[in-house]
Design an enzyme around this catalytic site. Sequence first.
Site, mmCIF file in Angstrom:
data_model
loop_
_atom_site.group_PDB
_atom_site.id
_atom_site.type_symbol
_atom_site.label_atom_id
_atom_site.label_comp_id
_atom_site.label_asym_id
_atom_site.label_seq_id
_atom_site.Cartn_x
_atom_site.Cartn_y
_atom_site.Cartn_z
ATOM 1 N N HIS A 198 -9.721 1.244 4.484
ATOM 2 C CA HIS A 198 -8.475 1.481 5.224
ATOM 3 C C HIS A 198 -8.743 2.471 6.362
ATOM 4 O O HIS A 198 -9.522 3.412 6.197
ATOM 5 C CB HIS A 198 -7.390 2.010 4.281
ATOM 6 C CG HIS A 198 -6.041 1.984 4.925
ATOM 7 N ND1 HIS A 198 -5.625 2.965 5.791
ATOM 8 C CD2 HIS A 198 -5.037 1.074 4.869
ATOM 9 C CE1 HIS A 198 -4.413 2.664 6.234
ATOM 10 N NE2 HIS A 198 -4.032 1.516 5.682
ATOM 11 N N GLY A 210 2.701 -1.006 4.352
ATOM 12 C CA GLY A 210 2.819 0.410 4.021
ATOM 13 C C GLY A 210 4.278 0.803 3.870
ATOM 14 O O GLY A 210 4.897 0.611 2.826
ATOM 15 N N GLY A 211 4.847 1.344 4.937
ATOM 16 C CA GLY A 211 6.207 1.887 4.901
ATOM 17 C C GLY A 211 7.236 0.954 4.273
ATOM 18 O O GLY A 211 8.052 1.382 3.445
ATOM 19 N N GLU A 250 -7.123 4.892 7.436
ATOM 20 C CA GLU A 250 -6.867 6.298 7.090
ATOM 21 C C GLU A 250 -8.052 6.890 6.336
ATOM 22 O O GLU A 250 -8.378 8.073 6.492
ATOM 23 C CB GLU A 250 -5.562 6.409 6.286
ATOM 24 C CG GLU A 250 -4.358 6.178 7.196
ATOM 25 C CD GLU A 250 -3.134 5.587 6.510
ATOM 26 O OE1 GLU A 250 -3.039 5.632 5.271
ATOM 27 O OE2 GLU A 250 -2.258 5.067 7.244
ATOM 28 N N GLU A 288 -5.843 -4.609 10.509
ATOM 29 C CA GLU A 288 -4.804 -3.604 10.741
ATOM 30 C C GLU A 288 -5.108 -2.839 12.027
ATOM 31 O O GLU A 288 -5.889 -1.883 12.015
ATOM 32 C CB GLU A 288 -4.764 -2.616 9.570
ATOM 33 C CG GLU A 288 -4.452 -3.263 8.243
ATOM 34 C CD GLU A 288 -3.818 -2.273 7.292
ATOM 35 O OE1 GLU A 288 -2.682 -2.510 6.880
ATOM 36 O OE2 GLU A 288 -4.450 -1.243 6.986
ATOM 37 N N SER A 336 3.063 -1.923 10.516
ATOM 38 C CA SER A 336 4.507 -2.022 10.782
ATOM 39 C C SER A 336 5.056 -3.428 10.555
ATOM 40 O O SER A 336 5.948 -3.887 11.280
ATOM 41 C CB SER A 336 4.837 -1.524 12.192
ATOM 42 O OG SER A 336 4.433 -0.173 12.337
ATOM 43 N N GLY A 380 2.134 2.437 10.814
ATOM 44 C CA GLY A 380 3.105 3.525 10.650
ATOM 45 C C GLY A 380 3.739 3.966 11.955
ATOM 46 O O GLY A 380 4.406 4.993 12.019
ATOM 47 N N ASN A 399 0.880 -1.170 0.000
ATOM 48 C CA ASN A 399 0.000 0.000 0.000
ATOM 49 C C ASN A 399 0.917 1.220 0.000
ATOM 50 O O ASN A 399 1.464 1.586 1.042
ATOM 51 C CB ASN A 399 -0.882 -0.030 1.266
ATOM 52 C CG ASN A 399 -1.736 1.212 1.391
ATOM 53 O OD1 ASN A 399 -1.806 2.027 0.481
ATOM 54 N ND2 ASN A 399 -2.387 1.366 2.536
ATOM 55 N N TRP A 400 1.127 1.783 -1.188
ATOM 56 C CA TRP A 400 2.076 2.902 -1.286
ATOM 57 C C TRP A 400 1.538 4.184 -0.623
ATOM 58 O O TRP A 400 2.287 5.121 -0.409
ATOM 59 C CB TRP A 400 2.376 3.219 -2.760
ATOM 60 C CG TRP A 400 3.224 2.196 -3.456
ATOM 61 C CD1 TRP A 400 3.733 1.033 -2.940
ATOM 62 C CD2 TRP A 400 3.672 2.261 -4.818
ATOM 63 N NE1 TRP A 400 4.468 0.380 -3.899
ATOM 64 C CE2 TRP A 400 4.447 1.098 -5.058
ATOM 65 C CE3 TRP A 400 3.497 3.174 -5.857
ATOM 66 C CZ2 TRP A 400 5.043 0.845 -6.297
ATOM 67 C CZ3 TRP A 400 4.087 2.924 -7.091
ATOM 68 C CH2 TRP A 400 4.850 1.771 -7.306
ATOM 69 N N LYS A 401 0.241 4.227 -0.364
ATOM 70 C CA LYS A 401 -0.398 5.441 0.180
ATOM 71 C C LYS A 401 -0.075 6.627 -0.750
ATOM 72 O O LYS A 401 0.040 6.434 -1.947
ATOM 73 C CB LYS A 401 0.027 5.666 1.629
ATOM 74 C CG LYS A 401 -0.207 4.396 2.475
ATOM 75 C CD LYS A 401 -0.078 4.608 3.942
ATOM 76 C CE LYS A 401 -0.369 3.301 4.669
ATOM 77 N NZ LYS A 401 -0.294 3.388 6.106
HETATM 78 P P1 PGA Z 1 2.523 0.387 7.716
HETATM 79 O O1 PGA Z 1 1.086 0.578 7.023
HETATM 80 O O2 PGA Z 1 3.075 -0.920 7.191
HETATM 81 O O3 PGA Z 1 3.326 1.571 7.305
HETATM 82 O O4 PGA Z 1 2.287 0.331 9.203
HETATM 83 C C1 PGA Z 1 0.231 -0.492 6.797
HETATM 84 C C2 PGA Z 1 -1.059 0.010 6.172
HETATM 85 O O5 PGA Z 1 -1.595 1.019 6.618
HETATM 86 O O6 PGA Z 1 -1.587 -0.584 5.203
#
Ligand code: PGA
Length: 257
Positions: free
Chosen positions: A97, A236-237, A99, A169, A215, A175, A9-11
Amino acid sequence: MRKMIVAANWKMNLTLAEGRQLVEGILAGLPELNNEKEVVISSPFVHIAQTMGQLKGKSHIYTGAQNCAAEAAGAYTGEVSAAMLKDAGVAYVIIGHSERREYYKEDNATITKKVNLALANGLQVLFCCGEALEVRDANTQNAFVEGQIQDSLFHLDAAQLKNITIAYEPIWAIGTGRTASSAQAQEMHAHIRSVIAGKFGNEAANEMSILYGGSCKPSNADELFACADVDGGLIGGAALKAEEFLGIINAMKNAKK
Ligand code: PGA
């Protein structure tokens, strides 16, 4: 046998040039995967055509989107429909998600509309659920996550459910560098599977891939993916660097289930 999936998930990150380079790096190091293991790259909308081009003809690696509109078509400035994603060749779409739920105020009703449109257009849905820290501290996470699943997935029929992958999640782990322990992840994943079994039966529950997100990185992926009910990750990251993402893909490849 159910599939394992590692989905990036590049966001809201990366220019087109950076995205191209990242996918090149991933493809250069991608291990050979069998039919039960898949990789998904969920890029921002403007990257999709480029990413699709790079993944063309490759196996076990698919293009994803991070969102779709809650309406089918029309005067919805700034939105991208599920039909447009399908037409562009997208295979997976992330829906719900945390977010999107938090910053864009998407409630379970809106998310349900998106799930329905994505399925109606032949997309695979990566459905996200997960609790905030207050919920975890109050030890009510099981009921909270069950409510999210009930509200947005319980109206589906068995055939539709086959196109759903759940991503658990915990918001307190996204994050933040704070990963759920493998015991916490396994406990919730088993709970989610029992919620699915209670509504749709054991076979559907056994076939459901349930990914962990929050994470996840090469250093903890082996332990997380070794859990009986953890079928991969939403990343994500650590998906923004080819080497790290490949480390997680390799953890999936090597996971013995
Ligand atoms: P993260 O994000 O790996 O940076 O914690 C995961 C996500 O929100 O899909």
